[in-house]
Scaffold this motif. Sequence first.
Motif, PDB file in Angstrom:
ATOM      1  N   PHE A   1       9.279 -31.980 -51.679  1.00  0.00           N
ATOM      2  CA  PHE A   1       9.974 -33.034 -51.095  1.00  0.00           C
ATOM      3  C   PHE A   1      11.597 -33.373 -51.714  1.00  0.00           C
ATOM      4  CE2 PHE A   1       5.348 -33.877 -51.774  1.00  0.00           C
ATOM      5  CZ  PHE A   1       5.026 -33.908 -50.560  1.00  0.00           C
ATOM      6  N   GLY A   2      12.054 -33.960 -50.852  1.00  0.00           N
ATOM      7  CA  GLY A   2      13.442 -34.104 -51.169  1.00  0.00           C
ATOM      8  C   GLY A   2      13.508 -35.769 -51.872  1.00  0.00           C
ATOM      9  N   ALA A   3      14.393 -36.332 -52.129  1.00  0.00           N
ATOM     10  CA  ALA A   3      14.799 -37.494 -52.510  1.00  0.00           C
ATOM     11  C   ALA A   3      14.193 -38.696 -51.987  1.00  0.00           C
ATOM     12  CB  ALA A   3      16.041 -37.886 -53.132  1.00  0.00           C
ATOM     13  N   GLY A   4      13.345 -39.415 -52.531  1.00  0.00           N
ATOM     14  CA  GLY A   4      12.513 -40.476 -51.667  1.00  0.00           C
ATOM     15  C   GLY A   4      11.218 -40.088 -50.939  1.00  0.00           C
TER      16      GLY A   4
ATOM     17  N   GLY B   1       9.385 -33.431 -46.320  1.00  0.00           N
ATOM     18  CA  GLY B   1       9.486 -32.070 -47.054  1.00  0.00           C
ATOM     19  C   GLY B   1       9.690 -30.842 -46.447  1.00  0.00           C
ATOM     20  N   GLU B   2       9.736 -29.828 -47.338  1.00  0.00           N
ATOM     21  CA  GLU B   2       9.994 -28.400 -46.570  1.00  0.00           C
ATOM     22  C   GLU B   2       8.730 -27.630 -47.095  1.00  0.00           C
ATOM     23  OE1 GLU B   2      13.342 -26.577 -48.550  1.00  0.00           O
ATOM     24  OE2 GLU B   2      14.683 -27.175 -47.044  1.00  0.00           O
ATOM     25  N   TRP B   3       8.027 -26.815 -46.018  1.00  0.00           N
ATOM     26  CA  TRP B   3       6.937 -26.396 -46.172  1.00  0.00           C
ATOM     27  C   TRP B   3       6.843 -24.734 -46.242  1.00  0.00           C
ATOM     28  CZ3 TRP B   3       2.340 -29.379 -46.296  1.00  0.00           C
ATOM     29  CH2 TRP B   3       2.597 -30.854 -45.912  1.00  0.00           C
ATOM     30  N   SER B   4       5.936 -24.077 -46.927  1.00  0.00           N
ATOM     31  CA  SER B   4       5.884 -22.639 -46.929  1.00  0.00           C
ATOM     32  C   SER B   4       4.393 -22.239 -47.250  1.00  0.00           C
ATOM     33  CB  SER B   4       6.854 -22.053 -47.896  1.00  0.00           C
ATOM     34  OG  SER B   4       6.334 -22.587 -49.229  1.00  0.00           O
TER      35      SER B   4
ATOM     36  N   ARG C   1       2.088 -37.954 -53.976  1.00  0.00           N
ATOM     37  CA  ARG C   1       2.487 -36.512 -54.500  1.00  0.00           C
ATOM     38  C   ARG C   1       4.036 -36.629 -54.013  1.00  0.00           C
ATOM     39  NH1 ARG C   1      -1.930 -35.181 -57.370  1.00  0.00           N
ATOM     40  NH2 ARG C   1      -3.918 -35.550 -56.150  1.00  0.00           N
ATOM     41  N   ARG C   2       4.922 -36.261 -55.277  1.00  0.00           N
ATOM     42  CA  ARG C   2       6.292 -35.866 -55.247  1.00  0.00           C
ATOM     43  C   ARG C   2       6.847 -34.843 -55.690  1.00  0.00           C
ATOM     44  NH1 ARG C   2       5.362 -41.249 -57.196  1.00  0.00           N
ATOM     45  NH2 ARG C   2       5.244 -42.871 -55.738  1.00  0.00           N
ATOM     46  N   GLU C   3       7.998 -34.571 -55.310  1.00  0.00           N
ATOM     47  CA  GLU C   3       8.930 -33.229 -55.811  1.00  0.00           C
ATOM     48  C   GLU C   3       8.220 -32.106 -55.222  1.00  0.00           C
ATOM     49  OE1 GLU C   3       9.260 -33.186 -60.147  1.00  0.00           O
ATOM     50  OE2 GLU C   3      10.379 -34.846 -60.163  1.00  0.00           O
ATOM     51  N   ARG C   4       6.937 -31.412 -55.933  1.00  0.00           N
ATOM     52  CA  ARG C   4       6.599 -30.122 -55.234  1.00  0.00           C
ATOM     53  C   ARG C   4       5.050 -30.378 -55.355  1.00  0.00           C
ATOM     54  NH1 ARG C   4       4.760 -25.124 -57.185  1.00  0.00           N
ATOM     55  NH2 ARG C   4       5.570 -23.512 -55.576  1.00  0.00           N
ATOM     56  N   TYR C   5       4.232 -30.119 -54.390  1.00  0.00           N
ATOM     57  CA  TYR C   5       2.827 -30.217 -54.309  1.00  0.00           C
ATOM     58  C   TYR C   5       2.186 -28.606 -53.751  1.00  0.00           C
ATOM     59  CZ  TYR C   5      -1.982 -31.550 -53.831  1.00  0.00           C
ATOM     60  OH  TYR C   5      -3.338 -31.776 -53.834  1.00  0.00           O
ATOM     61  N   VAL C   6       1.226 -28.445 -54.397  1.00  0.00           N
ATOM     62  CA  VAL C   6       0.352 -26.928 -54.042  1.00  0.00           C
ATOM     63  C   VAL C   6      -0.984 -27.650 -53.281  1.00  0.00           C
ATOM     64  CG1 VAL C   6      -0.497 -24.749 -54.475  1.00  0.00           C
ATOM     65  CG2 VAL C   6       1.681 -25.810 -55.757  1.00  0.00           C
TER      66      VAL C   6
ATOM     67  N   ALA D   1       6.695 -17.727 -45.190  1.00  0.00           N
ATOM     68  CA  ALA D   1       6.911 -17.495 -46.816  1.00  0.00           C
ATOM     69  C   ALA D   1       8.410 -18.430 -46.833  1.00  0.00           C
ATOM     70  CB  ALA D   1       7.256 -16.360 -47.115  1.00  0.00           C
ATOM     71  N   GLU D   2       9.152 -18.479 -45.767  1.00  0.00           N
ATOM     72  CA  GLU D   2      10.380 -19.337 -45.845  1.00  0.00           C
ATOM     73  C   GLU D   2      10.180 -20.812 -45.707  1.00  0.00           C
ATOM     74  OE1 GLU D   2      14.382 -19.415 -46.131  1.00  0.00           O
ATOM     75  OE2 GLU D   2      13.192 -17.558 -46.205  1.00  0.00           O
ATOM     76  N   PRO D   3      10.632 -21.466 -46.837  1.00  0.00           N
ATOM     77  CA  PRO D   3      10.439 -22.851 -46.673  1.00  0.00           C
ATOM     78  C   PRO D   3      11.455 -23.514 -45.438  1.00  0.00           C
ATOM     79  CG  PRO D   3      10.939 -22.321 -48.882  1.00  0.00           C
ATOM     80  CD  PRO D   3      11.295 -21.065 -48.122  1.00  0.00           C
ATOM     81  N   ARG D   4      10.831 -24.441 -44.863  1.00  0.00           N
ATOM     82  CA  ARG D   4      11.313 -25.052 -43.700  1.00  0.00           C
ATOM     83  C   ARG D   4      10.831 -26.545 -43.543  1.00  0.00           C
ATOM     84  NH1 ARG D   4       8.834 -24.986 -38.396  1.00  0.00           N
ATOM     85  NH2 ARG D   4       6.897 -23.700 -38.547  1.00  0.00           N
ATOM     86  N   ARG D   5      11.614 -27.442 -42.946  1.00  0.00           N
ATOM     87  CA  ARG D   5      11.108 -28.747 -42.563  1.00  0.00           C
ATOM     88  C   ARG D   5      10.416 -28.511 -41.228  1.00  0.00           C
ATOM     89  NH1 ARG D   5      12.430 -33.086 -44.909  1.00  0.00           N
ATOM     90  NH2 ARG D   5      13.713 -32.977 -46.994  1.00  0.00           N
ATOM     91  N   VAL D   6       9.600 -29.574 -41.359  1.00  0.00           N
ATOM     92  CA  VAL D   6       8.525 -29.745 -40.073  1.00  0.00           C
ATOM     93  C   VAL D   6       8.791 -30.949 -39.424  1.00  0.00           C
ATOM     94  CG1 VAL D   6       6.069 -29.924 -39.328  1.00  0.00           C
ATOM     95  CG2 VAL D   6       6.596 -28.160 -41.255  1.00  0.00           C
ATOM     96  N   PRO D   7       9.201 -31.070 -37.958  1.00  0.00           N
ATOM     97  CA  PRO D   7       9.382 -32.281 -37.454  1.00  0.00           C
ATOM     98  C   PRO D   7       7.969 -33.270 -37.572  1.00  0.00           C
ATOM     99  CG  PRO D   7      10.043 -30.584 -36.061  1.00  0.00           C
ATOM    100  CD  PRO D   7       9.408 -29.906 -37.129  1.00  0.00           C
TER     101      PRO D   7
END
Length: 270
Positions: free
Chosen positions: A66-69, A53-56, A79-84, A43-49
């Motif tokens: 997603f971050g900028a760019g 983006g940050e995944w949860s 898909r940008r910003e947030r994708y479900v 449930a905690e968003p985190r980056r994946v090597p």
Amino acid sequence: MAVAGTVAEAFVQEWHDWHRRHEAVRADRHGFLAVTGLHWLTAEPRRVPGAPGEWSTGAEGVVVTFGAGEELVVAGSPRRERYVFGVIPERGGINAGWGDAVIEVAKRGGHDIVRPRHPDHPLRVEYAGTPVFAPDPRWVIEGRYVPFDQPRPTTVGAAVEGLEHVYHAPGRIEFELDGQALSLTAFDGYAPGSLTVLFTDATSGVTTYTDNRVLQLDAPGPDGRVVLDFNRAVNLPCAYTDFATCPLPPAENRLPVAIEAGEKIPYERG
């Protein structure tokens, strides 16, 4: 004798053609040899090597922010910003594009995971093929498929410690080898009516991979006849990479005989 020799040559050539195709799939630019990591989502968003983006994961299913760019291409659309991604079914998955990489989003053993697949991963680039036993008609064995009254839910372990998979076993296959009666619990195969058999044998951990090998079988005939060609027993992805969640065979599929056919321990595990 000439006819017998021609038949034997045809058998060997057919096997080589089949195994060449199998190796090509294994070494695909986005196949399992390209996986660079296995990441378990919480449930905690985190980056994946190896992925943007940050995944949860949570009530919505898998979400990436997603971050900028940053972006992913899903079903052909950026898909940008947030994708479900949503709730992914067990053993299901979605592949998203990121440059020349593929980001696999999947569910295994009840857990949501992310596996980046990069074509330039050294395991794939340096892959030199898998050693095998020489194909031999001796290992083409006729068996009999015995369906269960109802498919049996069967829980098996996994290459990842603590993980479990549940499969429905429609029946078992009975056969003889050197006068010994043996049987294997079968799971559903990829094609309708076909079967999948996971097994180990007396060669496991000696000349073949310790945890498992797999054999795909055509649908049984009307009389239950089925052919087990152990020359086509192959390794699962866990034989090559620690980033796989492959199932282990059910206990009854640990054969007490040596099946000296099919693929051996990969060079990568040697």
